[in-house]
Design a protein around this motif. Structure first.
Motif, PDB file in Angstrom:
ATOM      1  N   GLY A   1      -4.834   1.202   8.434  1.00  0.00           N
ATOM      2  CA  GLY A   1      -5.663   2.255   9.008  1.00  0.00           C
ATOM      3  C   GLY A   1      -6.031   3.283   7.969  1.00  0.00           C
ATOM      4  O   GLY A   1      -5.838   3.077   6.766  1.00  0.00           O
ATOM      5  N   ASP A   2      -6.546   4.415   8.444  1.00  0.00           N
ATOM      6  CA  ASP A   2      -7.024   5.452   7.533  1.00  0.00           C
ATOM      7  C   ASP A   2      -6.879   6.803   8.224  1.00  0.00           C
ATOM      8  O   ASP A   2      -7.364   6.987   9.347  1.00  0.00           O
ATOM      9  CB  ASP A   2      -8.491   5.189   7.183  1.00  0.00           C
ATOM     10  CG  ASP A   2      -8.983   6.066   6.044  1.00  0.00           C
ATOM     11  OD1 ASP A   2      -8.314   7.070   5.721  1.00  0.00           O
ATOM     12  OD2 ASP A   2     -10.043   5.752   5.482  1.00  0.00           O
ATOM     13  N   PHE A   3      -6.215   7.745   7.555  1.00  0.00           N
ATOM     14  CA  PHE A   3      -6.045   9.073   8.141  1.00  0.00           C
ATOM     15  C   PHE A   3      -7.335   9.885   8.114  1.00  0.00           C
ATOM     16  O   PHE A   3      -7.467  10.861   8.837  1.00  0.00           O
ATOM     17  CB  PHE A   3      -4.939   9.834   7.402  1.00  0.00           C
ATOM     18  CG  PHE A   3      -3.554   9.353   7.727  1.00  0.00           C
ATOM     19  CD1 PHE A   3      -2.979   9.629   8.958  1.00  0.00           C
ATOM     20  CD2 PHE A   3      -2.833   8.611   6.809  1.00  0.00           C
ATOM     21  CE1 PHE A   3      -1.703   9.183   9.273  1.00  0.00           C
ATOM     22  CE2 PHE A   3      -1.551   8.158   7.114  1.00  0.00           C
ATOM     23  CZ  PHE A   3      -0.992   8.446   8.346  1.00  0.00           C
ATOM     24  N   THR A   4      -8.296   9.499   7.274  1.00  0.00           N
ATOM     25  CA  THR A   4      -9.563  10.235   7.186  1.00  0.00           C
ATOM     26  C   THR A   4     -10.608   9.521   8.029  1.00  0.00           C
ATOM     27  O   THR A   4     -11.438   8.772   7.520  1.00  0.00           O
ATOM     28  CB  THR A   4     -10.036  10.326   5.727  1.00  0.00           C
ATOM     29  OG1 THR A   4     -10.180   8.995   5.193  1.00  0.00           O
ATOM     30  CG2 THR A   4      -9.029  11.089   4.891  1.00  0.00           C
ATOM     31  N   LEU A   5     -10.557   9.738   9.324  1.00  0.00           N
ATOM     32  CA  LEU A   5     -11.486   9.060  10.232  1.00  0.00           C
ATOM     33  C   LEU A   5     -12.903   9.589  10.046  1.00  0.00           C
ATOM     34  O   LEU A   5     -13.105  10.767   9.815  1.00  0.00           O
ATOM     35  CB  LEU A   5     -11.030   9.271  11.681  1.00  0.00           C
ATOM     36  CG  LEU A   5      -9.666   8.696  12.056  1.00  0.00           C
ATOM     37  CD1 LEU A   5      -9.362   8.987  13.511  1.00  0.00           C
ATOM     38  CD2 LEU A   5      -9.625   7.200  11.796  1.00  0.00           C
TER      39      LEU A   5
ATOM     40  N   LYS B   1     -11.953   9.742  19.130  1.00  0.00           N
ATOM     41  CA  LYS B   1     -11.635  10.058  17.733  1.00  0.00           C
ATOM     42  C   LYS B   1     -10.732  11.292  17.647  1.00  0.00           C
ATOM     43  O   LYS B   1      -9.726  11.287  16.920  1.00  0.00           O
ATOM     44  CB  LYS B   1     -12.925  10.297  16.948  1.00  0.00           C
ATOM     45  CG  LYS B   1     -12.706  10.658  15.488  1.00  0.00           C
ATOM     46  CD  LYS B   1     -14.039  10.845  14.772  1.00  0.00           C
ATOM     47  CE  LYS B   1     -13.845  11.246  13.326  1.00  0.00           C
ATOM     48  NZ  LYS B   1     -15.141  11.409  12.622  1.00  0.00           N
ATOM     49  N   ASN B   2     -11.052  12.336  18.381  1.00  0.00           N
ATOM     50  CA  ASN B   2     -10.241  13.554  18.346  1.00  0.00           C
ATOM     51  C   ASN B   2      -8.841  13.301  18.887  1.00  0.00           C
ATOM     52  O   ASN B   2      -7.848  13.824  18.357  1.00  0.00           O
ATOM     53  CB  ASN B   2     -10.920  14.661  19.153  1.00  0.00           C
ATOM     54  CG  ASN B   2     -12.201  15.146  18.500  1.00  0.00           C
ATOM     55  OD1 ASN B   2     -12.397  14.979  17.299  1.00  0.00           O
ATOM     56  ND2 ASN B   2     -13.089  15.736  19.295  1.00  0.00           N
ATOM     57  N   TYR B   3      -8.768  12.505  19.944  1.00  0.00           N
ATOM     58  CA  TYR B   3      -7.459  12.141  20.497  1.00  0.00           C
ATOM     59  C   TYR B   3      -6.640  11.377  19.453  1.00  0.00           C
ATOM     60  O   TYR B   3      -5.455  11.668  19.233  1.00  0.00           O
ATOM     61  CB  TYR B   3      -7.658  11.292  21.757  1.00  0.00           C
ATOM     62  CG  TYR B   3      -6.408  10.608  22.248  1.00  0.00           C
ATOM     63  CD1 TYR B   3      -5.417  11.318  22.914  1.00  0.00           C
ATOM     64  CD2 TYR B   3      -6.221   9.242  22.050  1.00  0.00           C
ATOM     65  CE1 TYR B   3      -4.263  10.688  23.365  1.00  0.00           C
ATOM     66  CE2 TYR B   3      -5.076   8.603  22.501  1.00  0.00           C
ATOM     67  CZ  TYR B   3      -4.103   9.330  23.153  1.00  0.00           C
ATOM     68  OH  TYR B   3      -2.964   8.701  23.591  1.00  0.00           O
TER      69      TYR B   3
END
Length: 208
Positions: free
Chosen positions: A204-208, A180-182
């Motif tokens: 997709g979504d920028f707010t993971l 996730k961090n990557y």
């Protein structure tokens, strides 16, 4: 056959394609002046089939040169526009990166292609992709980027794949903070944001 020789460079790609988005990331990282043309993958234009009979995406035209297949195009752009470098310069490191790109392309990206376009029952492929990515957690954890302290062509290939996972129900970000961090590091890059077509932006979504 129509003459498609151009005075500049043109990239022709579907409006939803992991290979094409990877190529656009390379283009934006290197700030290459280029014309981008999009088409519906379900209805490729006739002229594209003349240029690229198998309709492999994307297709790059550089004056009299016509290229297709993502890894060939990315390596061509890397050599044609060497700065900023997105590959290692010494032969051993460059060969190693090519092997990693081939593995990512043949294994993870091909599984995603099957899930998106070729599987009537995608669940087994989703399970395989999830397990394969999770087994590689030490590789995602090792350095800031994928096995590298600097951003490379490998990251350009991985970013579009990771972007599509949550909405496909592939829960690797829930199961691995390292992946996730990557992914967040990749998604924050201007080249990634600029590489998204309007259709891909919704995947997709920028707010993971």
């Amino acid at each position: 056959m129509t003459n498609y020789h151009t005075s500049g460079m043109t990239l022709i790609s579907p409006n939803d394609c992991i290979w094409s988005q990877s190529t656009r990331m390379v283009i934006l990282e290197k700030q290459i002046p280029i014309e981008l043309k999009f088409y519906d993958a379900n209805n490729p234009p006739d002229y594209l089939l003349e240029l690229n009979p198998n309709a492999l995406s994307p297709t790059l035209i550089d004056k009299k040169l016509i290229l297709y297949h993502v890894t060939i195009i990315m390596e061509y752009l890397e050599e044609r526009f060497p700065q900023p470098a997105l590959n290692k310069m010494d032969p051993i490191s460059k060969a190693n990166n090519r092997m990693i790109i081939k593995r990512v392309s043949d294994d993870w990206c091909q599984l995603l292609e099957n899930i998106l376009y070729h599987c009537e029952k995608p669940e087994p492929s989703k399970k395989m992709l999830t397990e394969s990515l999770l087994s590689a957690i030490p590789l995602f954890r090792a350095k800031k980027y994928f096995l590298s302290d600097t951003f490379t062509l490998i990251d350009c290939l991985l970013a579009p794949l990771l972007w599509r996972l949550p909405k496909l129900g592939i829960p690797v970000f829930d199961q691995s903070a390292d992946i996730k961090n990557y992914a967040q590091r990749l998604f924050s890059r201007p080249s990634f944001k600029g590489s998204l077509s309007p259709k891909e932006l919704k995947l997709g979504d920028f707010t993971l």
